[in-house]
Design a protein around this motif. Structure first.
Motif, mmCIF file in Angstrom:
data_model
loop_
_atom_site.group_PDB
_atom_site.id
_atom_site.type_symbol
_atom_site.label_atom_id
_atom_site.label_comp_id
_atom_site.label_asym_id
_atom_site.label_seq_id
_atom_site.Cartn_x
_atom_site.Cartn_y
_atom_site.Cartn_z
ATOM 1 N N GLU A 275 0.805 -1.218 0.000
ATOM 2 C CA GLU A 275 0.000 0.000 0.000
ATOM 3 C C GLU A 275 0.840 1.270 0.000
ATOM 4 O O GLU A 275 0.313 2.373 -0.136
ATOM 5 C CB GLU A 275 -0.957 -0.010 1.194
ATOM 6 N N TYR A 349 1.579 12.013 1.828
ATOM 7 C CA TYR A 349 0.234 11.734 1.323
ATOM 8 C C TYR A 349 -0.596 10.983 2.362
ATOM 9 O O TYR A 349 -1.767 11.318 2.603
ATOM 10 C CB TYR A 349 0.346 10.926 0.031
ATOM 11 N N SER A 350 0.008 9.977 3.011
ATOM 12 C CA SER A 350 -0.718 9.176 4.001
ATOM 13 C C SER A 350 -1.153 10.022 5.193
ATOM 14 O O SER A 350 -2.262 9.860 5.710
ATOM 15 C CB SER A 350 0.159 8.010 4.477
ATOM 16 N N MET A 353 -4.128 12.134 4.092
ATOM 17 C CA MET A 353 -5.324 11.362 3.788
ATOM 18 C C MET A 353 -6.016 10.824 5.032
ATOM 19 O O MET A 353 -7.177 10.427 4.980
ATOM 20 C CB MET A 353 -4.972 10.188 2.859
ATOM 21 N N LYS A 354 -5.303 10.787 6.168
ATOM 22 C CA LYS A 354 -5.918 10.296 7.396
ATOM 23 C C LYS A 354 -7.114 11.132 7.820
ATOM 24 O O LYS A 354 -8.057 10.640 8.434
ATOM 25 C CB LYS A 354 -4.876 10.246 8.520
ATOM 26 N N LYS A 357 -11.991 11.391 4.681
ATOM 27 C CA LYS A 357 -12.738 10.139 4.645
ATOM 28 C C LYS A 357 -13.893 10.243 3.657
ATOM 29 O O LYS A 357 -15.064 10.120 4.011
ATOM 30 C CB LYS A 357 -13.235 9.780 6.043
ATOM 31 N N LEU A 359 -13.915 8.414 0.593
ATOM 32 C CA LEU A 359 -14.124 7.114 -0.017
ATOM 33 C C LEU A 359 -14.095 5.999 1.022
ATOM 34 O O LEU A 359 -13.451 6.139 2.072
ATOM 35 C CB LEU A 359 -13.036 6.849 -1.062
ATOM 36 N N SER A 361 -12.909 2.704 2.920
ATOM 37 C CA SER A 361 -11.526 2.295 3.190
ATOM 38 C C SER A 361 -11.014 1.267 2.184
ATOM 39 O O SER A 361 -9.828 1.253 1.841
ATOM 40 C CB SER A 361 -11.411 1.729 4.609
ATOM 41 N N VAL A 364 -9.911 3.082 -0.893
ATOM 42 C CA VAL A 364 -8.665 3.790 -0.592
ATOM 43 C C VAL A 364 -7.494 2.814 -0.636
ATOM 44 O O VAL A 364 -6.426 3.122 -1.173
ATOM 45 C CB VAL A 364 -8.738 4.484 0.786
ATOM 46 N N GLN A 365 -7.699 1.623 -0.076
ATOM 47 C CA GLN A 365 -6.656 0.599 -0.079
ATOM 48 C C GLN A 365 -6.285 0.201 -1.509
ATOM 49 O O GLN A 365 -5.099 0.106 -1.851
ATOM 50 C CB GLN A 365 -7.115 -0.630 0.699
ATOM 51 N N PHE A 367 -6.732 1.955 -4.224
ATOM 52 C CA PHE A 367 -6.079 3.118 -4.838
ATOM 53 C C PHE A 367 -4.616 3.198 -4.421
ATOM 54 O O PHE A 367 -3.730 3.436 -5.252
ATOM 55 C CB PHE A 367 -6.817 4.398 -4.429
ATOM 56 N N ASN A 368 -4.339 2.976 -3.131
ATOM 57 C CA ASN A 368 -2.957 3.027 -2.630
ATOM 58 C C ASN A 368 -2.097 1.940 -3.255
ATOM 59 O O ASN A 368 -0.930 2.170 -3.597
ATOM 60 C CB ASN A 368 -2.947 2.890 -1.109
#
Length: 482
Positions: A275, A349-350, A353-354, A357, A359, A361, A364-365, A367-368
């Motif tokens: 990820e 970025y991480s 993005m935290k 919210k 999208l 999870s 998001v996973q 996408f990562n």
């Protein structure tokens, strides 16, 4: 001697039979492994056996001397001697011409001319692997993390153990060395599980890596003849080629070692499902990434230093040095440096993005994972390219308008007996098991399937290997050059 060759099959059957016939004689078993390992390595060039023997003897006696010496200065001198021997051998054979040429290019910027004495040096197979393995032994003794062994035969077997000698995993002495001091009897369960793992490794090498190699090699070697759309396909295929090739080797090494009662560390864990870049390096070439973490990053101060600049420099140095480990070319250095940049970008970025919210999870996973795969694949361009200029030309073409050209006609003109559908189906097959065993210790586990399904899986792998192997002959493993 290649794992995917008839010679190795004959070699392994003979060694395996004698090995377990002598299960009640540990010393003979180890001596057999040592001699077999030297035969295995000498199959390429027997002259380079002297380097393994020098490395084995020097680190055995230096390790003993460090362990038996209480004087800190003397212990440090002995450690430096060990590093000089190992890095001296590695530096001469792998980096002499690189440093000589780089120095000549540098002084030419100031108007000085030089005629450097370049040498026609043959790079010994696997030299980067066994030198790092023996160095970690003396370093760990110096740090007080383990005691030296007084058994020379067991130590020499540890250094030269043939399944992982030329392409890893890079084992730690604390894990592998004690296993040569224990009785090893035939275990049917371990034999079957090891055979399955080796079969999976052969599938990844012969069906995936070697088939992808045909197109990837043609595209990279003739990149100036193709539009950006074809070059994108080329680097994606190289991404799966190098993964199938290297992880396939590790699976075979782990599998045949397990058949012989020896446990090797996991070296890959579904890296293209990572990820972020940090997660990627927890899953790709784990034995090397943990080696650099423990022997480069942490000694530099790791993440415990107070200064964020110093911490960032530690990360950059570690990634860049790991790139340089792969080869004496600026492209490898840039490849390692790029991974440090990706690390910083994705860390930032991480954090941002935290707090967002928007999208689910799971999306998001996904996408990562996709972004990380794209970043890693982009960096592979420098890893595969012949030079910096070649890599930049490749990238410029990808970013040009030619990326929207239809690539199908170009691929057909390559005239390969390798059918694209074979690659597509084999990658789907790979993906199913990668997702299913993403965090498992062994990348090939089908024990939860019912018996008929398990048998069908094993048979399908054998059929794929027999009927869909690349027809261009036996292809060397990529990491033999490192």
């Amino acid at each position: 001697m290649l794992f995917n060759s008839f010679e190795f099959v004959v070699f392994f059957v003979i060694v395996f039979f004698i090995y377990y016939k002598s299960y009640n004689n540990l010393r003979f078993q180890n001596a057999l492994l040592l001699v077999s390992s030297y035969v295995f390595y000498g199959w390429w060039d027997w002259r380079f056996l002297s380097l393994i023997i020098i490395s084995s003897f020097s680190d055995y006696f230096i390790g003993r001397a460090i362990d038996l010496n209480n004087d800190k200065k003397q212990r440090k001198r002995l450690l430096v001697l060990s590093l000089l021997v190992n890095l001296g051998i590695l530096g001469f054979f792998k980096y002499y011409n690189f440093f000589t040429e780089s120095f000549t290019d540098f002084i030419s910027l100031f108007g000085f001319e030089s005629n450097p004495a370049l040498l026609n040096i043959v790079l010994p197979v696997g030299i980067s692997f066994y030198t790092f393995q023996t160095m970690s032994y003396t370093i760990d003794i110096y740090r007080g993390k383990m005691k030296s062994t007084d058994n020379l035969l067991e130590f020499m077997t540890f250094v030269s153990f043939f399944p992982q000698l030329v392409a890893g995993p890079i084992e730690r002495a604390s894990h592998l060395l004690p296993q040569f001091g224990k009785k090893r009897e035939f275990d049917l369960f371990e034999f079957k599980e090891g055979a399955k793992q080796a079969l999976w490794g052969l599938f990844k090498k012969i069906v995936i890596a070697d088939n992808c190699a045909f197109y990837a090699n043609q595209i990279f070697e003739n990149s100036e003849s193709y539009p950006g759309s074809v070059l994108v396909i080329g680097v994606v295929l190289f991404a799966f080629q190098i993964y199938g090739d290297f992880s396939g080797y590790s699976d075979i090494a782990i599998g045949i070692s397990r058949m012989m009662g020896i446990d090797l560390m996991q070296n890959f864990k579904s890296p293209y499902l990572a990820e972020n870049i940090q997660d990627f390096w927890r899953r790709w070439h784990i034995s090397l990434s943990t080696w650099f973490r423990d022997y480069v990053y942490i000694p530099l101060g790791g993440s415990k230093v107070d200064s964020s600049i110093r911490r960032s420099m530690n990360i950059i140095i570690t990634f860049t040095v790991s790139g340089f480990w792969h080869g004496a070319n600026w492209t490898f250095i840039i490849w390692g440096f790029l991974h440090s940049l990706f690390y910083f970008i994705q860390t930032g970025y991480s954090k941002n993005m935290k707090s967002v919210k928007i999208l689910p999870s799971k999306l998001v996973q996904i996408f990562n994972v996709l972004i990380t795969f794209i970043a890693v694949t982009f960096a592979w361009i420098f890893f595969r390219a012949e030079s910096f200029n070649h890599a930049m030309d490749y990238i410029f073409e990808i970013t040009s308008s030619s990326i929207i050209e239809n690539p199908v006609g170009y691929l057909k003109l390559m005239g390969s007996s390798v059918k694209p559908y074979v690659i597509i189906l084999s990658l789907i097959y790979l993906s199913i098991f990668e997702i299913n065993n993403r965090d498992a210790k062994y990348s090939f586990q089908v024990g939860h399937f019912k018996a008929p399904m398990r048998i069908l899986v094993y048979l399908s792998l054998i059929i794929l290997i027999i009927f869909f192997r690349a027809t261009d002959g036996t292809i060397d493993f990529i990491y033999f050059q490192f």
